[in-house]
Write a protein that holds these residues in place. Structure first.
Motif, short mmCIF file in Angstrom:
data_model
loop_
_atom_site.label_atom_id
_atom_site.label_comp_id
_atom_site.label_asym_id
_atom_site.label_seq_id
_atom_site.Cartn_x
_atom_site.Cartn_y
_atom_site.Cartn_z
N SER A 129 0.80 -1.23 0.00
CA SER A 129 0.00 0.00 0.00
C SER A 129 0.83 1.28 0.00
O SER A 129 0.28 2.36 0.09
CB SER A 129 -0.93 0.00 1.22
N SER A 130 2.16 1.18 -0.07
CA SER A 130 2.96 2.40 -0.08
C SER A 130 4.30 2.16 -0.74
O SER A 130 4.60 1.06 -1.23
CB SER A 130 3.15 2.93 1.34
N ASP A 131 5.13 3.18 -0.72
CA ASP A 131 6.45 3.11 -1.34
C ASP A 131 7.55 2.83 -0.34
O ASP A 131 8.72 3.05 -0.62
CB ASP A 131 6.74 4.43 -2.07
N TRP A 132 7.19 2.37 0.86
CA TRP A 132 8.19 2.13 1.90
C TRP A 132 8.90 0.80 1.71
O TRP A 132 8.29 -0.22 1.41
CB TRP A 132 7.53 2.14 3.27
N THR A 161 14.70 0.03 9.89
CA THR A 161 14.98 1.07 8.90
C THR A 161 13.85 1.11 7.89
O THR A 161 13.54 0.11 7.25
CB THR A 161 16.32 0.80 8.17
N ARG A 162 13.24 2.28 7.78
CA ARG A 162 12.15 2.48 6.80
C ARG A 162 12.62 3.49 5.76
O ARG A 162 13.03 4.59 6.11
CB ARG A 162 10.89 2.97 7.50
N ASN A 168 12.19 9.84 -0.98
CA ASN A 168 13.60 9.90 -0.56
C ASN A 168 13.73 10.20 0.93
O ASN A 168 14.49 11.07 1.35
CB ASN A 168 14.37 10.94 -1.39
N TRP A 169 12.95 9.45 1.74
CA TRP A 169 13.01 9.57 3.20
C TRP A 169 13.61 8.30 3.78
O TRP A 169 13.41 7.20 3.27
CB TRP A 169 11.62 9.75 3.79
N GLU A 170 14.30 8.46 4.89
CA GLU A 170 14.79 7.30 5.65
C GLU A 170 14.59 7.57 7.13
O GLU A 170 14.98 8.62 7.64
CB GLU A 170 16.27 7.03 5.37
#
Length: 249
Positions: A129-132, A161-162, A168-170
């Motif tokens: 359901s997401s780009d993670w 770690t997500r 472009n998030w971590e």
């Protein structure tokens, strides 16, 4: 109904000193001013800056005092967990976690019309359901042991770690745990890990601020009851009726 156990966690919050202090920009009132208005404004700015610094310090003192009074209570059997908290409670709320699915059901009364409400969601991430992108590093240190309320525990570290590749998030979360296999309260449901890892029960949970490692919180079991009334886990009738109606639809 299967055996019931109740675990109460207390909270210890540690914030690094530099976070608690607000650095006031030095304003020199001894210098020469071109006008009295300029001097008056400088004096006003100095008073306001000192007041802000005082308010900032007071805010953190109040928050620390409040956070360190928090308690979280988990009443557990094999099929259901009742979760209670003494901070930010809604009127007559009842929070239940279903271990098998990792679903949290939050029942509460509407403050305006006292009507029963339900918010239901999964504590785990749905990778479709997401780009993670999610990754775990789990280390066990069985030689490092601690007795917590008669339970022999050993240390386990979990780093979650997500990465959101689209944005472009971590985000990195680090937990240092002392765990036991003698209690059926999976650590993954207490610290809300995004994937169903860590089935052992954590009686001590240190959550580390990765950007400021000297700031952390510790949740530690302060009471464990083995004799608990089975009615503790019974959903109040109004909420049970609401859930039954929801399941019909």
């Amino acid at each position: 109904m299967s055996e019931i156990i109740q675990i109460t966690y207390g909270v210890q919050l540690n914030i690094e000193g530099q976070v608690l202090e607000y650095e006031v920009e030095e304003i020199d009132l001894n210098r020469d001013f071109e006008t009295e208005e300029e001097r008056f404004q400088a004096e006003k700015d100095k008073i306001e800056a000192e007041k802000f610094a005082e308010d900032w310090s007071g805010f953190w003192e109040e928050r620390l005092a409040k956070e360190n009074l928090q308690k979280f209570i988990y009443t557990v059997n094999e099929s259901s967990i009742k979760y209670e908290r003494n901070q930010n409670k809604r009127p007559e709320e009842f929070i239940r976690i279903i271990p098998e699915s990792g679903t949290m059901q939050h029942f509460y009364k509407d403050e305006i019309n006292n009507k029963a409400n339900l918010i239901e969601f999964s504590l785990h991430h749905n990778p479709d359901s997401s780009d993670w992108k999610i990754d775990y590093n789990i280390e066990e240190f069985k030689s490092e042991r601690k007795t917590i309320l008669v339970y022999d525990c050993y240390r386990m570290n979990i780093e979650q770690t997500r990465i959101n590749e689209k944005e472009n998030w971590e985000i990195v979360d680090k937990y240092e745990l002392f765990v036991t296999d003698k209690i059926k309260l999976p650590a993954r449901l207490v610290i809300h890990l995004w994937e169903p890892v860590a089935e052992l029960c954590a009686l001590e949970i240190k959550t580390v601020n990765m950007e400021n490692p000297n700031s952390f919180s510790i949740e530690r079991a302060i009471e464990i009851k083995n004799e608990v009334d089975e009615n503790e886990l019974v959903l109040p009738k109004e909420y049970a009726d609401l859930l039954m109606e929801k399941n019909k639809n």
